[in-house]
Write an enzyme that holds these catalytic residues in place. Structure first.
Site, PDB file in Angstrom:
ATOM      1  N   ASP A  75       2.050 -14.377  -6.989  1.00  0.00           N
ATOM      2  CA  ASP A  75       0.687 -13.842  -7.059  1.00  0.00           C
ATOM      3  C   ASP A  75      -0.231 -14.990  -7.461  1.00  0.00           C
ATOM      4  OD1 ASP A  75      -1.222 -11.804  -6.956  1.00  0.00           O
ATOM      5  OD2 ASP A  75      -0.009 -10.435  -8.165  1.00  0.00           O
ATOM      6  N   HIS A 122      -7.769 -17.617  -3.655  1.00  0.00           N
ATOM      7  CA  HIS A 122      -7.371 -16.598  -4.630  1.00  0.00           C
ATOM      8  C   HIS A 122      -5.858 -16.393  -4.677  1.00  0.00           C
ATOM      9  CE1 HIS A 122     -11.390 -14.904  -5.742  1.00  0.00           C
ATOM     10  NE2 HIS A 122     -11.721 -15.607  -4.670  1.00  0.00           N
TER      11      HIS A 122
HETATM   12  C1  GDG Z   1      -6.010 -11.245  -5.021  1.00  0.00           C
HETATM   13  C2  GDG Z   1      -4.777 -12.082  -5.384  1.00  0.00           C
HETATM   14  C3  GDG Z   1      -5.801 -12.562  -7.620  1.00  0.00           C
HETATM   15  C4  GDG Z   1      -5.514  -1.919  -7.874  1.00  0.00           C
HETATM   16  N1  GDG Z   1      -5.127  -0.672  -7.563  1.00  0.00           N
HETATM   17  C5  GDG Z   1      -6.201   0.095  -7.751  1.00  0.00           C
HETATM   18  C6  GDG Z   1      -7.248  -0.713  -8.158  1.00  0.00           C
HETATM   19  N2  GDG Z   1      -6.792  -1.941  -8.235  1.00  0.00           N
HETATM   20  C7  GDG Z   1      -7.589  -3.084  -8.698  1.00  0.00           C
HETATM   21  C8  GDG Z   1      -7.039  -3.646  -9.975  1.00  0.00           C
HETATM   22  C9  GDG Z   1      -7.512  -5.095  -9.910  1.00  0.00           C
HETATM   23  C10 GDG Z   1      -7.532  -5.362  -8.408  1.00  0.00           C
HETATM   24  O1  GDG Z   1      -7.566  -4.110  -7.738  1.00  0.00           O
HETATM   25  C11 GDG Z   1      -6.255  -6.064  -7.973  1.00  0.00           C
HETATM   26  O2  GDG Z   1      -6.340  -7.414  -8.322  1.00  0.00           O
HETATM   27  P1  GDG Z   1      -5.045  -8.335  -8.426  1.00  0.00           P
HETATM   28  O3  GDG Z   1      -5.498  -9.639  -8.979  1.00  0.00           O
HETATM   29  O4  GDG Z   1      -4.051  -7.685  -9.300  1.00  0.00           O
HETATM   30  O5  GDG Z   1      -4.411  -8.451  -6.957  1.00  0.00           O
HETATM   31  P2  GDG Z   1      -4.954  -8.651  -5.410  1.00  0.00           P
HETATM   32  O6  GDG Z   1      -5.666  -7.451  -4.922  1.00  0.00           O
HETATM   33  O7  GDG Z   1      -3.748  -9.010  -4.627  1.00  0.00           O
HETATM   34  O8  GDG Z   1      -5.982  -9.887  -5.497  1.00  0.00           O
HETATM   35  C12 GDG Z   1      -4.550 -12.069  -6.899  1.00  0.00           C
HETATM   36  C13 GDG Z   1      -7.037 -11.834  -7.120  1.00  0.00           C
HETATM   37  O9  GDG Z   1      -7.142 -11.880  -5.691  1.00  0.00           O
HETATM   38  C14 GDG Z   1      -8.314 -12.408  -7.728  1.00  0.00           C
HETATM   39  O10 GDG Z   1      -8.403 -13.796  -7.506  1.00  0.00           O
HETATM   40  O11 GDG Z   1      -5.649 -12.326  -9.006  1.00  0.00           O
HETATM   41  O12 GDG Z   1      -3.458 -12.901  -7.237  1.00  0.00           O
HETATM   42  O13 GDG Z   1      -3.614 -11.603  -4.709  1.00  0.00           O
HETATM   43  O14 GDG Z   1      -8.800  -5.228 -10.393  1.00  0.00           O
HETATM   44  O15 GDG Z   1      -7.520  -2.950 -11.075  1.00  0.00           O
HETATM   45  N3  GDG Z   1      -8.466  -0.257  -8.423  1.00  0.00           N
HETATM   46  C15 GDG Z   1      -8.680   1.075  -8.259  1.00  0.00           C
HETATM   47  N4  GDG Z   1      -7.700   1.932  -7.849  1.00  0.00           N
HETATM   48  C16 GDG Z   1      -6.460   1.494  -7.594  1.00  0.00           C
HETATM   49  O16 GDG Z   1      -5.577   2.289  -7.251  1.00  0.00           O
HETATM   50  N5  GDG Z   1      -9.875   1.578  -8.495  1.00  0.00           N
END
Ligand code: GDG
Length: 467
Positions: free
Chosen positions: A333, A126
Site C-alpha cells: 500500500d 499515491h
Molecule cells: C490510495 C493508496 C494511499 C474506505 N472504505 C470506505 C471509505 N473508505 C475511505 C477510508 C480512507 C479512504 O477511503 C481509503 O484510503 P486508503 O489510503 O486506505 O486507500 P486507497 O483508497 O487505496 O488510496 C493509499 C491513498 O491513496 C492516499 O495517498 O494512502 O496507499 O492506495 O479515507 O476511510 N469511506 C467511506 N465508506 C467506506 O466504505 N465513506
C-alpha cells in the site's frame, strides 16, 4: 506578496459521454474552481480500466502476474493524457504551479511541455513504486520513467519508493543521481519522500461525535459485550483480505478463549468492478467468508460480519472508536489512510490496538503498531491474539506514540511541504486553500467507495501571486 484566493482542480469528471469534452466544464465552489472533462467509453476502457488499473496498478503493487499490458490500451492512456494536458495548457497562466496526482497521469508533464508550458510542475504518486527489476517488466518502463523526469519535483510516500525510482532512472535511463536530484538528459528532477496524512484533529472530533450516533450505539449493542475488530478497505487485491480472514480463522482455531468473544466487522466497499481481477477477488472472498462463518458460528454468534457496500463516511469514525482492534494488512500500500484514521479516532484513555502490515507506507511512521508480514496468516493470527489480550498500560503507551505521529504528519503538513519544495522554498508557508482541495479529494474518495468512477484523477492549479 499576496496569494489570490482560489485554486483549480482539473481532471476527469468521472462521467462517460459520447464524445470527449472539447473544453472543461467549470464549477466554482468555496474559492475552488473545478474544471472537469468527460471521457468516451473507449477512452475509459483503455485509459482507466486498461492501462491504469490493469497494468500500472498491479505492477506497482508488486503483482506482475496480474499485469495485463496491451499496446492499444497504453496508446489510449497516452492519448487521454495528451488531450487533458492540451485542455489545461489552454487555460494555464504564467506563474501558475501545477501539481499532478497519481499513476493515471504520469505522462501529463511531457504533454504540457510539448504544448510549450514552462511552469513549475510537480507529481505525487499515491501508490508504491516498484524496484528496477520489477518496473523493467513493463514494456513502457523506460518511457514512463523518462516521463517522470519531465517534472520539476516527484514525490513518493516513502523513502524506499523514492530510492527505487532513482535506482530505476539510473539503471534504465542512465540518469545521474546527486543527493535527491536525478539528472537525465539536460533536465534535473528533485525526487523526495513526502508521506501523506489525514486531517487528524477534525477526524478525531468527528469520531467522538459519531461514537454517540444511533448507528454506533446499535453496533455496540449488537456486540453484547464482545470485542470488536474492524477492517475498512476498498475491495482490492492489494489490501490482503484473504490472508486477513485466514489469519482471523487461525486465531479462532488456536485460541479457543476468543470463540464467541470477538466479532470481526469487515467493510469492503466494491471497487473497479470492470476489472476482472476485482470480480475474481469478490468471489474468492464470498467463499472464504462462508467457510469461516460456517465453521465457527454458533446459533447466537457470527464471527465475521462482511459488508461489500460503502459505509457512509460519518459512521466510520464512531465504528473505529469502539473497535478494540484495527486490522490493516495490505500486501502493499502506498500509505494507507485507514490506519491513520483508526489511530486518530481512539480514546487515548482506553485505546484500541492497530495491527498493521509492514508493507503499508504507514508502517514507516506508525512503528508502535503491531507490525505483521501480511503474507503470513499465522503472524496475523498471533498479532490479533496479542491485540485482544493487551493490557491497558501497553495500549496507552503504543497509542500515545502513534497519535503523535498521526497528528504531526497531517494532510496540511503534507501539502505545504510538497508545495514549498515545488517552489524551491526552504519553509512551508500557509497554503490554506490546499486543505480545501484535500477535503474535496477525500470526499471524492469517499464517493469512489460507492461508485467505481469517482476516484481522484486530477491536478491542482495554484493561482498567480500578486506583488
Ligand atoms: C490510495 C493508496 C494511499 C474506505 N472504505 C470506505 C471509505 N473508505 C475511505 C477510508 C480512507 C479512504 O477511503 C481509503 O484510503 P486508503 O489510503 O486506505 O486507500 P486507497 O483508497 O487505496 O488510496 C493509499 C491513498 O491513496 C492516499 O495517498 O494512502 O496507499 O492506495 O479515507 O476511510 N469511506 C467511506 N465508506 C467506506 O466504505 N465513506
Amino acid at each position: 506578496e499576496v496569494l489570490q484566493p482560489g485554486a483549480m482542480w482539473f481532471g476527469w469528471s468521472g462521467r462517460i459521454a459520447h464524445a470527449t469534452s472539447a473544453a472543461p466544464y467549470l464549477v466554482e465552489s468555496r474559492g475552488v474552481t473545478y474544471a472537469t472533462l468527460d471521457l468516451t467509453k473507449r477512452d475509459y476502457e483503455n485509459f482507466y480500466v486498461g492501462f491504469a488499473n490493469s497494468a500500472l496498478w498491479p505492477l506497482f503493487h508488486f503483482r506482475p502476474v496480474l499485469m495485463k499490458f496491451r499496446r492499444e490500451e497504453y496508446a489510449g492512456y497516452l492519448s487521454v493524457n495528451r488531450m487533458m494536458a492540451g485542455a489545461l495548457a489552454r487555460i494555464l497562466e504564467p506563474g501558475d504551479i501545477v501539481w499532478v496526482h497519481d499513476y493515471h497521469l504520469i505522462p501529463f508533464a511531457r504533454f504540457l511541455r510539448e504544448a510549450g508550458v514552462k511552469n513549475r510542475i510537480g507529481f505525487f504518486l499515491h501508490i508504491p513504486f516498484p524496484p528496477p527489476t520489477l518496473i523493467a517488466t513493463l514494456p513502457a518502463a523506460k518511457e514512463l520513467l523518462s516521463d517522470l523526469c519531465a517534472y520539476d519535483l516527484v514525490g513518493f510516500q516513502t523513502a524506499e519508493h523514492a530510492r527505487d525510482f532513482r535506482d530505476g532512472g539510473a539503471r534504465l535511463l542512465g540518469g545521474m543521481i546527486e543527493g535527491e536530484t536525478m539528472k537525465v538528459g539536460g533536465r534535473r528532477t528533485r525526487v523526495f519522500a513526502n508521506p501523506i496524512g489525514i486531517d487528524a484533529a477534525p477526524f478525531e472530533r468527528e469520531a467522538i461525535r459519531a461514537a454517540q450516533s444511533s448507528e454506533t450505539v446499535r453496533l455496540q449493542k449488537s456486540l453484547q459485550g464482545r470485542a470488536l475488530a474492524i477492517g475498512v478497505d476498498r475491495l482490492d487485491y492489494s489490501k490482503g483480505l484473504p490472508n486477513r480472514f485466514e489469519g482471523y480463522a487461525r486465531m479462532l482455531a488456536r485460541h479457543g478463549e476468543h470463540l464467541g468473544k470477538v466479532s470481526f466487522l469487515q467493510i469492503a466497499a466494491r471497487s473497479r468492478e470492470d476489472v476482472t481481477a476485482y470480480r475474481d477477488l469478490g468471489r474468492e472472498l464470498d467463499r472464504l467468508v462462508g467457510d469461516i462463518n460456517g465453521r465457527f458460528s454458533e446459533f447466537d454468534w457470527t464471527p465475521l460480519r462482511y459488508i461489500t457496500r460503502a459505509a457512509p463516511r460519518r459512521q466510520l469514525g464512531g465504528f473505529y472508536r469502539i473497535a478494540r482492534v484495527g486490522v490493516v494488512t495490505p500486501l502493499h500500500d502506498g500509505m494507507n489512510l485507514v490506519a491513520k484514521e483508526y489511530v486518530a479516532a481512539q480514546n487515548p484513555l482506553d485505546p484500541g490496538v492497530l495491527v498493521l502490515s509492514r508493507f503499508a507506507g504507514a508502517a514507516d511512521e506508525l512503528t508502535e503498531a503491531l507490525l505483521v508480514n501480511p503474507y503470513d496468516p499465522d503472524e496475523i493470527a498471533d498479532a490479533l491474539h496479542a491485540a485482544l489480550t493487551m493490557k491497558l498500560e501497553e495500549r496507552r503507551r503504543r497509542h500515545a506514540a502513534l497519535r503523535t505521529s498521526v497528528f504531526t504528519t497531517t494532510a496540511s503538513a503534507y501539502a505545504s511541504r510538497f508545495l514549498a519544495a515545488l517552489e524551491g522554498r526552504a519553509h512551508p508557508e500557509d497554503f490554506a486553500f490546499v486543505d480545501d482541495y484535500l477535503r474535496r479529494a477525500a470526499t471524492r474518495e469517499a464517493r469512489a467507495a460507492s461508485s467505481r468512477r469517482g476516484e481522484a484523477v486530477g491536478l491542482l492549479r495554484r493561482p498567480r501571486r500578486q506583488s
